[in-house]
Structure formats: C-alpha cells, structure tokens
Design an enzyme around this catalytic site. Structure first.
Site, PDB file in Angstrom:
ATOM      1  NE  ARG A 108      -3.352 -16.505   7.746  1.00  9.63           N
ATOM      2  CZ  ARG A 108      -3.797 -15.472   8.858  1.00  9.63           C
ATOM      3  NH1 ARG A 108      -4.131 -16.020   9.726  1.00  9.63           N
ATOM      4  NH2 ARG A 108      -3.315 -14.361   8.612  1.00  9.63           N
TER       5      ARG A 108
ATOM      6  CG  ASP B 293       2.846 -11.545   5.111  1.00  7.83           C
ATOM      7  OD1 ASP B 293       2.886 -12.595   5.587  1.00  7.83           O
ATOM      8  OD2 ASP B 293       1.567 -10.919   4.966  1.00  7.83           O
TER       9      ASP B 293
END
Length: 352
Positions: free
Chosen positions: A52, A243
């Site tokens: 991640r 992100d």
C-alpha cells in the site's frame, strides 16, 4: 535511519519470476515478506493492502505487468501486446483512487507500444528497464520532496501526520515522512504526532513503527485528538501524503485527512500535502471527479478485534479516502517545487 536503509517494501526477484513485498497488514507484530508469482496474487496484495501507499502500489503494478509479459509465450509483438493489455487492465481494477497505479501501468503500456515491431525478447527487456526506472525515480523523487519540505520547517517543530506516507509506502524515504527522516539525520529534533488513522490503523501500525524504529520522537494519537494538541500549541505544521491531486488542488488521501485540514485551519497550523507529480491528475478537474474507494464494513466492526465491536448485521459506511478541499491546503510540496494557491495556475505550470 535503519528503516529507510534496511526495509524495501517492494522489489523484483527476476530469477524466480516473483514480486517480493513486505506484508504491511502484519506490522508491527511481524515483519514478513511475501513471494508473489501470479497476477492474481499481485492483484490480491494490492487490494488487501499488503502492499500500500500510492508510489509502492505503482511500483508493484509495474513489476507485475513486466512479469506477465516475461512469462508470455507470445512470439511476436502483436500477441504480446494483447496479453500485456489484459494483464494491465486486470491489475488496474485492484484499487480505484490512487492515481499512481494507473500512471505506472500507463507508462509501462507506452513502453511496450514504443517497441512495436521489435523482437519479443527486446520488448521484455525494455519493460524490465522501465519498471526498474519507475522504482529508482521514485526514490529520488521522495528524497527531493523531503528536501523541499524540510526547507519550510525549523528545528524543534512539532509535526502532525495522518496515515502512512513513509518509506514502506514508497521506494524509499516516503513523501510526508521524508522531511522527518532527513531532519532526523541533521539534528532537527522534530517531535511527531501520528494519528492512528482509523479504521485500518496505518498510523498506529505503520507510521509509529517506522518512526520509532528510526529513533524519531513520536507520540501516537487517536484521530479525534488532533484538535486538542493543536489548541495546546504543540503542533507547528501538518504533513500528509496523498493518492491523487486534482487540477484545482483538491487532494484525495486516507479518510480523516479532510477533517485534519479543517481543524488545522481553525488553529492557524500550516497544512502541507507532499505529493510526487505522478499523483497529479490534470485530467481530473476537482475533487468531485475523484472516485472514492468503498471498502468492507468489517474493517470497522470486526477486523481488529477478538470479538465484534458493533451489533451483528449493522450497516457500515467505510470510504477509504476523503477529499481535502484546496482552500484548506497551505501548499502542495512536489519534487519540482512547492506550489501555493492559486493551485490551478501553479500545478499547470509544473506539469507542463
């Protein structure tokens, strides 16, 4: 900086046709590396957050599609391209919000497109070189973001961070944690507050672990404690990763980041978003256009508990990200420089 120097969260074992990842779901209790040899395993690792962090996901995806191409029995470019495109589409479906996933896969696709008409072995070699370049460039990008962010900070500051934007989320250094690591080396003596970051506890399990291992003075907070530490005057700046950055400067980051930005504005605390340009999506007009990933309700009610902490059958709303409105962001720190409002103009300039 033992964590920065010693831990590699994503790497390729080309001899074994495998992607090696640090299983981040087991930290801090166990440091375990997984050997992934199929596209399904790589997809699962991305979806399950075993790997991640936006940059790390991009690196994993780049190596993943390279392995798909390497293992192909195609004897000419057209057949290889068709198989590669299917593998690319499959990995792209793992998670919807982090733009690095699509950025890395698109870059690998362009690399193969540029090989049209060349022998298959040469195409595969080009893809390998491109995947390595994505990883190596990310390391340098993160270090440069750290330098640019450190220039805005002073020794002895109290810093607050949310989620995990550290070395295990990238090739090395991290984004939001990069200035902290660089400052640690240079005697800045930062004191860092790490939000636990519900519901997956990336701050408690990952950021606190990273910083503690590196000898950084770190204090763990529940997410809803950010207001009191700012009111007490203990926080001089907030540093977060992201992100996806929209063209207007809205940013998508782990759920709770938006709340933190609003509280920071209330107490006059600078709020900095550390973002490699690979996360900037100029095709995305604003945060309203960012698809927010919804995850299983069990992550809230049962995942981290020996016994359920919510009534059986209760409905749960579990968005993985929220959007921080650009009005609450002091600056976006990239490897190409620091962008201040108006973000539309500044982001367009650095993305030319």
């Amino acid at each position: 900086m033992s964590v920065v120097d010693d831990v590699v969260s994503v790497r390729l074992d080309d001899e074994k046709n495998a992607l090696i990842i640090l299983d981040q779901t087991l930290l801090p209790g166990e440091t375990k590396y997984l050997t992934l040899t199929t596209q399904q395993q790589i997809w699962d690792a991305i979806y399950r957050l075993q790997v991640r962090g936006a940059p790390a996901i991009g690196i994993a995806a780049a190596y993943g599609v390279y392995l798909a191409a390497k293992e192909s029995s195609a004897t000419e470019w057209t057949a290889l391209h068709a198989e590669f495109t299917e593998a690319r589409k499959f990995l792209a479906s793992a998670r919807p919000t982090a733009v690095n996933l699509f950025w890395a896969l698109d870059r690998m696709q362009r690399c193969l497109d540029d090989c049209e008409g060349q022998p298959v072995d040469r195409c595969k070699a080009a893809l390998l070189a491109e995947a390595h370049a994505i990883r190596e460039e990310d390391e340098q990008v993160c270090k440069t973001i750290g330098e640019n962010a450190l220039a805005l900070l002073r020794p002895g500051m109290g810093l607050l961070t949310h989620c995990n934007a550290g070395t295990i989320a990238t090739a090395k250094y991290g984004t939001a944690l990069a200035p902290i690591y660089l400052g640690q080396d240079r005697g800045y003596d930062f004191h860092v507050f790490a939000d636990e970051t519900r519901p997956l506890l990336q701050g408690a399990r990952l950021t606190a672990w990273e910083l503690h291992q590196a000898g950084v003075d770190v204090t763990l907070l529940c997410d809803d404690m950010c207001s009191i530490v700012m009111k007490n005057g203990w926080v001089d700046a907030c540093l977060v990763g992201c992100d996806r950055v929209a063209a207007n400067g809205d940013t998508a980051n782990k759920i709770g980041t938006s709340t933190l930005s609003i509280v920071a504005r209330r107490y006059g605390v600078p709020f900095y978003v550390c973002a490699p340009t690979s996360t900037i999506d100029m095709n995305c007009t604003s945060g309203n256009d960012i698809q927010i990933e919804l995850r299983q309700g069990s992550e809230i009610s049962t995942l981290w508990y020996k016994t359920p902490k919510a009534p059986a059958g209760i409905k749960a709303y579990n968005p993985a990200f929220d959007v921080t409105d650009n009005e609450f962001i002091t600056a976006i720190i990239t490897e190409k420089g620091v962008v201040y409002p108006p973000f539309e103009r500044g982001l367009a300039e650095i993305m030319k």
